[in-house]
Design a protein around this motif. Structure first.
Motif, PDB file in Angstrom:
ATOM      1  N   LEU A 203     -11.160  94.546  16.060  1.00 53.43           N
ATOM      2  CA  LEU A 203     -11.834  94.750  17.159  1.00 53.43           C
ATOM      3  C   LEU A 203     -12.620  93.390  17.249  1.00 53.43           C
ATOM      4  CD1 LEU A 203     -13.073  98.508  17.143  1.00 53.43           C
ATOM      5  CD2 LEU A 203     -11.368  97.363  18.521  1.00 53.43           C
ATOM      6  N   LYS A 204     -12.780  92.716  16.524  1.00 54.54           N
ATOM      7  CA  LYS A 204     -13.662  91.251  16.697  1.00 54.54           C
ATOM      8  C   LYS A 204     -12.683  90.361  17.105  1.00 54.54           C
ATOM      9  CE  LYS A 204     -17.243  91.749  13.344  1.00 54.54           C
ATOM     10  NZ  LYS A 204     -18.096  91.136  12.181  1.00 54.54           N
TER      11      LYS A 204
ATOM     12  N   LEU B 276     -11.703 101.427   7.686  1.00 54.51           N
ATOM     13  CA  LEU B 276     -12.741 101.107   8.784  1.00 54.51           C
ATOM     14  C   LEU B 276     -13.231  99.710   8.869  1.00 54.51           C
ATOM     15  CD1 LEU B 276     -15.032 104.474   8.777  1.00 54.51           C
ATOM     16  CD2 LEU B 276     -13.197 104.112  10.649  1.00 54.51           C
ATOM     17  N   GLY B 277     -13.209  99.098   7.665  1.00 57.85           N
ATOM     18  CA  GLY B 277     -13.411  97.709   7.873  1.00 57.85           C
ATOM     19  C   GLY B 277     -12.389  96.760   8.448  1.00 57.85           C
TER      20      GLY B 277
ATOM     21  N   VAL C  86     -10.546  98.059  10.856  1.00 56.36           N
ATOM     22  CA  VAL C  86     -10.606  98.113  12.153  1.00 56.36           C
ATOM     23  C   VAL C  86     -11.745  97.417  13.011  1.00 56.36           C
ATOM     24  CG1 VAL C  86     -11.298 100.122  14.034  1.00 56.36           C
ATOM     25  CG2 VAL C  86      -9.606 100.813  12.126  1.00 56.36           C
ATOM     26  N   LYS C  87     -12.758  97.271  12.262  1.00 52.88           N
ATOM     27  CA  LYS C  87     -13.937  96.511  12.695  1.00 52.88           C
ATOM     28  C   LYS C  87     -13.675  95.096  12.976  1.00 52.88           C
ATOM     29  CE  LYS C  87     -18.675  95.453  11.933  1.00 52.88           C
ATOM     30  NZ  LYS C  87     -19.751  95.664  11.107  1.00 52.88           N
TER      31      LYS C  87
END
Length: 68
Positions: free
Chosen positions: A23-24, A16-17, A19-20
């Protein structure tokens, strides 16, 4: 054939980190671009639907003529 398992196990929080972080990096469209792209997509869908309808009508009439 056997596949070797990865020595690392799946880590949900790391995933999840990541993915974040990815996305940035995304360049998000502006509101004007989004409206334009949506309009173009809508027009393309209408054109393709019309072409499919025309082809369907032509083939249906051809089959009616053949089967008579």
């Amino acid at each position: 054939m056997t596949e070797e398992k990865s020595s690392e196990s799946f880590n949900l929080f790391k995933f999840l980190g990541d993915v974040k972080a990815e996305l940035k990096k995304v360049t998000w469209p502006t509101k004007k671009e989004l409206v334009t792209y949506t309009g173009v997509t809508g027009i393309a869908v209408v054109i393709v639907c019309a072409l499919v309808w025309i082809c369907d009508t032509i083939f249906a009439r051809l089959f009616q003529l053949i089967l008579r």
